[in-house]
Each structure stands twice: as C-alpha cells, then as structure tokens.
Motif scaffolding. Structure first.
Motif, PDB file in Angstrom:
ATOM      1  N   LEU A   1       0.823  -1.208   0.000  1.00 44.19           N
ATOM      2  CA  LEU A   1       0.000   0.000   0.000  1.00 44.19           C
ATOM      3  C   LEU A   1       0.861   1.264   0.000  1.00 44.19           C
ATOM      4  CD1 LEU A   1      -2.795  -1.039   2.519  1.00 44.19           C
ATOM      5  CD2 LEU A   1      -3.139  -0.388   0.116  1.00 44.19           C
ATOM      6  N   ILE A   2       1.899   1.283   0.799  1.00 47.08           N
ATOM      7  CA  ILE A   2       2.769   2.460   0.875  1.00 47.08           C
ATOM      8  C   ILE A   2       3.498   2.673  -0.454  1.00 47.08           C
ATOM      9  CG2 ILE A   2       4.846   3.408   1.986  1.00 47.08           C
ATOM     10  CD1 ILE A   2       3.751   2.106   4.621  1.00 47.08           C
ATOM     11  N   ILE A   3       4.054   1.625  -1.011  1.00 50.07           N
ATOM     12  CA  ILE A   3       4.757   1.738  -2.302  1.00 50.07           C
ATOM     13  C   ILE A   3       3.778   2.178  -3.395  1.00 50.07           C
ATOM     14  CG2 ILE A   3       5.938   0.414  -4.108  1.00 50.07           C
ATOM     15  CD1 ILE A   3       7.161  -1.261  -1.747  1.00 50.07           C
ATOM     16  N   GLY A   4       2.590   1.566  -3.397  1.00 51.01           N
ATOM     17  CA  GLY A   4       1.573   1.951  -4.382  1.00 51.01           C
ATOM     18  C   GLY A   4       1.128   3.389  -4.204  1.00 51.01           C
ATOM     19  N   GLY A   5       1.013   3.823  -2.965  1.00 46.07           N
ATOM     20  CA  GLY A   5       0.624   5.210  -2.695  1.00 46.07           C
ATOM     21  C   GLY A   5       1.660   6.198  -3.209  1.00 46.07           C
ATOM     22  N   ILE A   6       2.919   5.914  -2.961  1.00 45.38           N
ATOM     23  CA  ILE A   6       3.998   6.776  -3.469  1.00 45.38           C
ATOM     24  C   ILE A   6       3.956   6.816  -4.988  1.00 45.38           C
ATOM     25  CG2 ILE A   6       6.517   6.993  -3.668  1.00 45.38           C
ATOM     26  CD1 ILE A   6       6.626   5.763  -0.778  1.00 45.38           C
TER      27      ILE A   6
END
Length: 183
Positions: A105-110
């Motif tokens: 989720l964090i990588i996708g959000g970035i």
C-alpha cells in the motif's frame, strides 16, 4: 433461455439458498469473532500449503519431472515450512502477511502521487490520483502501526462481502424457485 434450462435452474434453486445461508452464517460469525475467523482462514491456508508441499516432495522422485528436481525440492520444503509455521501460529502469520500488504500500500501510494505529479498537465482531476496515493500510504502506515486493527478491518470487510454475497444468493435462489413452478 430454453424452457428446459429454465426448469433445470428452477429445480436447483435450493442450492443457491444453501450457499447463501452458509455465507450469511459465516458473515455473522466473522462479525462476532473476527480474530477466530482470521485464525481459521490462515490455518486453512497452512493446511493447503502443507499438503502441496508433501505432494511436491513426492513429485521430486517422479522420473518424468519437467521441472528441475532441485527447484521442486526447494518448493516442497518451502511449502512444508510455511504450512507448519502457519498451522502452529496462524495469527502471527496473518500479521506478517498484513505487513506485506502494508508495504505494498505504501509503495503503491507513493507511485500514485508521483504519477499524479507527472501527468498533471495532461489530465484533469489528477488530484484524485494523488489523494488515493495519500489514502493508501495512511492505510499502510496504520497497518504497520497496529497489525491487530488491520486484521480486524480486513476481516470486517470480508464479513461484509460475505453477508452481501449470501443475501444475493438467497434472493437469486428464491427467484429461481419460481421457475420450477411457473404461474
């Protein structure tokens, strides 16, 4: 549809109702005991991994193997190890898997934020892409900060979907029942 097909569907109405009732009961139990359901689902995955590992271990000795024996043995051992760890401690395994979801989720959000910045001159509404990125980062961060709450949240969503699915199955089953005996 052909009349024979409608009649056949109508005679099988009860199957959908049974599926629906099972799904609704699962949803109710999942709402009442979410961590028990997480443990049971994770435990079931562990059983499947263990079974696949054992079957793969036997496949290593198959003379007609199309995959390298080394890779098959590695896969068998990894499956058996994952299965055993999951069966022994399903909640910990579920929490670790949730950490992978949090990282994703964090990588996708970035990625979404960078994408929104790069396409802002060509697309209108790019702020929604950026906002979805921020939401993903926050959700990933919350999962990292409190895995128990993350597991609870995921189980509530699964329970809600199971409830919705079950109700739809019951409705469709009862409607199909009318096809068995047209008025």
């Amino acid at each position: 549809m052909q009349p024979g097909l409608l009649g056949s569907l109508g005679r099988s109405w009860w199957v959908l109702v049974v599926y629906g009732v099972i799904s609704v009961l699962f949803a109710v139990f999942a709402f009442m005991k979410p961590f028990a359901v997480v443990a049971a689902l994770t435990w079931a995955i562990g059983i499947m991994a263990l079974a696949e590992g054992v079957i793969s271990a036997f496949a290593v000795f198959n003379r007609k193997m199309v995959i390298s024996r080394g890779w098959m043995a590695f896969y068998a051992l990894a499956s058996i190890a994952f299965g055993l760890v999951t069966i022994i401690n399903p909640i910990t395994t579920a929490s670790i898997l949730l950490m992978f979801v949090a990282a994703w989720l964090i990588i996708g959000g970035i990625f979404r934020i960078i994408l929104a910045i790069r396409i802002r001159k060509e697309v209108t509404g790019e702020w929604m892409i950026a906002l979805s990125g921020v939401v993903a980062i926050v959700l990933g961060g919350l999962f990292f900060a409190n895995p128990g709450a993350g597991l609870l949240t995921m189980m509530i969503w699964i329970a809600a979907l199971a409830l919705f699915y079950g109700i739809l199955q019951i409705i469709v089953g009862l409607r199909l029942r009318k096809l068995a005996h047209p008025m």
